[in-house]
Enzyme design. Structure first.
Site, PDB file in Angstrom:
ATOM      1  N   ILE A 196       0.819  -1.226   0.000  1.00 40.66           N
ATOM      2  CA  ILE A 196       0.000   0.000   0.000  1.00 40.66           C
ATOM      3  C   ILE A 196       0.845   1.266   0.000  1.00 40.66           C
ATOM      4  O   ILE A 196       0.323   2.358  -0.111  1.00 40.66           O
ATOM      5  CB  ILE A 196      -0.995   0.050   1.187  1.00 40.66           C
ATOM      6  CG1 ILE A 196      -0.309  -0.278   2.512  1.00 40.66           C
ATOM      7  CG2 ILE A 196      -2.182  -0.846   0.935  1.00 40.66           C
ATOM      8  CD1 ILE A 196      -1.206  -0.134   3.737  1.00 40.66           C
ATOM      9  N   GLU A 223       5.079   3.221   0.614  1.00 41.25           N
ATOM     10  CA  GLU A 223       6.460   3.160   1.048  1.00 41.25           C
ATOM     11  C   GLU A 223       6.644   4.148   2.164  1.00 41.25           C
ATOM     12  O   GLU A 223       6.432   5.335   1.984  1.00 41.25           O
ATOM     13  CB  GLU A 223       7.375   3.446  -0.146  1.00 41.25           C
ATOM     14  CG  GLU A 223       7.326   2.273  -1.100  1.00 41.25           C
ATOM     15  CD  GLU A 223       7.891   2.541  -2.467  1.00 41.25           C
ATOM     16  OE1 GLU A 223       8.190   3.712  -2.766  1.00 41.25           O
ATOM     17  OE2 GLU A 223       8.020   1.581  -3.235  1.00 41.25           O
ATOM     18  N   GLY A 224       6.965   3.645   3.334  1.00 42.66           N
ATOM     19  CA  GLY A 224       7.148   4.520   4.483  1.00 42.66           C
ATOM     20  C   GLY A 224       8.587   4.975   4.555  1.00 42.66           C
ATOM     21  O   GLY A 224       9.388   4.717   3.665  1.00 42.66           O
ATOM     22  N   GLY A 239      10.673   1.526   5.003  1.00 42.26           N
ATOM     23  CA  GLY A 239      10.514   0.355   4.151  1.00 42.26           C
ATOM     24  C   GLY A 239       9.112   0.256   3.589  1.00 42.26           C
ATOM     25  O   GLY A 239       8.309   1.172   3.721  1.00 42.26           O
ATOM     26  N   VAL A 240       8.844  -0.876   2.941  1.00 41.45           N
ATOM     27  CA  VAL A 240       7.560  -1.080   2.278  1.00 41.45           C
ATOM     28  C   VAL A 240       6.458  -1.310   3.317  1.00 41.45           C
ATOM     29  O   VAL A 240       6.692  -1.916   4.355  1.00 41.45           O
ATOM     30  CB  VAL A 240       7.634  -2.309   1.337  1.00 41.45           C
ATOM     31  CG1 VAL A 240       6.324  -2.486   0.579  1.00 41.45           C
ATOM     32  CG2 VAL A 240       8.782  -2.147   0.352  1.00 41.45           C
ATOM     33  N   VAL A 241       5.269  -0.798   3.014  1.00 40.70           N
ATOM     34  CA  VAL A 241       4.112  -1.009   3.891  1.00 40.70           C
ATOM     35  C   VAL A 241       3.088  -1.866   3.135  1.00 40.70           C
ATOM     36  O   VAL A 241       2.753  -1.566   1.987  1.00 40.70           O
ATOM     37  CB  VAL A 241       3.453   0.330   4.290  1.00 40.70           C
ATOM     38  CG1 VAL A 241       2.351   0.093   5.317  1.00 40.70           C
ATOM     39  CG2 VAL A 241       4.496   1.304   4.838  1.00 40.70           C
ATOM     40  N   LYS A 278       4.498  -2.952   8.402  1.00 38.00           N
ATOM     41  CA  LYS A 278       5.643  -2.158   7.935  1.00 38.00           C
ATOM     42  C   LYS A 278       6.896  -2.996   8.015  1.00 38.00           C
ATOM     43  O   LYS A 278       7.265  -3.454   9.091  1.00 38.00           O
ATOM     44  CB  LYS A 278       5.828  -0.915   8.804  1.00 38.00           C
ATOM     45  CG  LYS A 278       4.637  -0.017   8.727  1.00 38.00           C
ATOM     46  CD  LYS A 278       4.890   1.361   9.273  1.00 38.00           C
ATOM     47  CE  LYS A 278       3.618   2.167   9.040  1.00 38.00           C
ATOM     48  NZ  LYS A 278       3.804   3.575   8.985  1.00 38.00           N
ATOM     49  N   ASP A 326       9.004  13.200  14.074  1.00 33.60           N
ATOM     50  CA  ASP A 326       8.871  13.241  12.611  1.00 33.60           C
ATOM     51  C   ASP A 326       7.400  13.366  12.209  1.00 33.60           C
ATOM     52  O   ASP A 326       6.938  12.695  11.298  1.00 33.60           O
ATOM     53  CB  ASP A 326       9.505  11.970  12.007  1.00 33.60           C
ATOM     54  CG  ASP A 326       9.689  12.081  10.492  1.00 33.60           C
ATOM     55  OD1 ASP A 326       9.827  13.223   9.985  1.00 33.60           O
ATOM     56  OD2 ASP A 326       9.683  11.040   9.813  1.00 33.60           O
TER      57      ASP A 326
END
Length: 302
Positions: A10, A12-13, A16-18, A33, A128
């Site tokens: 769904i 890219e955080g 890494g990939v989510v 995540k 953040d």
């Protein structure tokens, strides 16, 4: 990992990939995540695992719940409750010439403050905050995501896809290289997000650290030791910075009333100890006409 089924990627955080996933036993839909760590060979640092495990204790209606921490070879998967929309996508979806309902701006800001106060009381900083990690549902609830990850994994300069991590919401003490900072960094970020809720535009959209600082200085004036004690001794402060005079926030952020501008001004005070706290912000007159009884955390005492 055997408990979960990956449904689809769904996004890219920062780390890494989510994936969207499902718990095979309960059927609960989750966000998974995958954390890509710099030093793949050494596996996951135990300090990071300890930090992250503590975050499972952060249970609040305005904080995205960390459900599970999974290890698979040298990879770490964090399993969170799933929400399909983030604040950035929502703001982008509002038609041109239209703005967010002022009452919804107020409700979202109050809920963000509730979530941040809950975490600050437990000595957890976010570090953040940005519209991309504020998630919303279809019932008017907003939740803070990715709490505490900055401390566990550091804040990278670039996302693993090499996209630059945004500086737009970063507090001036961080931009100026302060080695010690605290809860006011999150309040600054929330202030910049407050302005964006009202206008749909980032308040300070710099494309480098110096551009970011100068955009802040042009609006709020270049800080010196008079307005911010010891700012001139921060590592990245230069006496050669142009000396801008403080401008007018009200002319930059047009959609806020007098109380809104007053609160925003207090959230964007340069000197961190003088910056309003989340707890103080929640009692500001700006929120007097907000019906807090309908909010998800209304029955909690922090």
């Amino acid at each position: 990992m055997d408990d979960y089924l990956k449904i689809e990627k769904i996004g890219e955080g920062t780390y890494g990939v989510v994936y969207k996933g499902r718990n095979k036993t309960t059927g609960q839909v989750v966000a998974m995540k995958k954390i890509r760590l710099e030093s793949e060979e050494e596996g996951v640092p135990s300090t990071a695992v300890r930090e992250i495990s503590l975050l499972k204790e952060l249970q609040h209606p305005n904080v995205v719940r960390l459900l599970d921490v999974l290890m698979q070879e040298s990879k770490l998967y964090l399993v969170f409750e799933f929400l399909s929309m983030d604040l950035k996508k929502y703001l982008d979806s509002i038609p041109s010439g239209q703005f967010m309902d002022p009452m919804l701006v107020k409700s979202y800001l109050y809920q963000i403050l509730e979530g941040i106060l809950f975490c600050h009381c437990r000595r957890v900083l976010h570090r953040d905050l940005k519209p991309q990690n504020l998630l919303i549902d279809n019932k008017g609830v907003i939740k803070l995501a990715d709490f505490g990850l900055a401390r566990a994994f550091g804040v990278p300069v670039r996302v693993y896809t090499h996209e630059v991590v945004t500086l737009w919401y970063r507090a001036p003490e961080v931009l100026l290289g302060a080695s010690r900072y605290s809860t006011p960094v999150d309040v600054w970020s929330i202030g910049t997000i407050f302005a964006e809720l009202a206008t749909k535009k980032p308040l300070f959209h710099g494309d480098s650290e110096i551009d970011q600082l100068f955009r802040i200085f042009r609006t709020l004036g270049t800080p010196n030791n008079e307005v911010w004690p010891d700012v001139e001794s921060l590592p990245d402060y230069k006496n050669t910075f142009p000396k801008w005079k403080s401008g007018n926030l009200a002319s930059t952020v047009k959609n806020l009333d007098k109380n809104g501008i007053d609160l925003l001004t207090k959230m964007l005070i340069y000197d961190p100890p003088k910056r309003i706290s989340a707890r103080q912000a929640m009692t500001h007159p700006y929120f007097d006409d907000l019906d807090k009884s309908t909010l998800p955390a209304s029955n909690l005492k922090i």
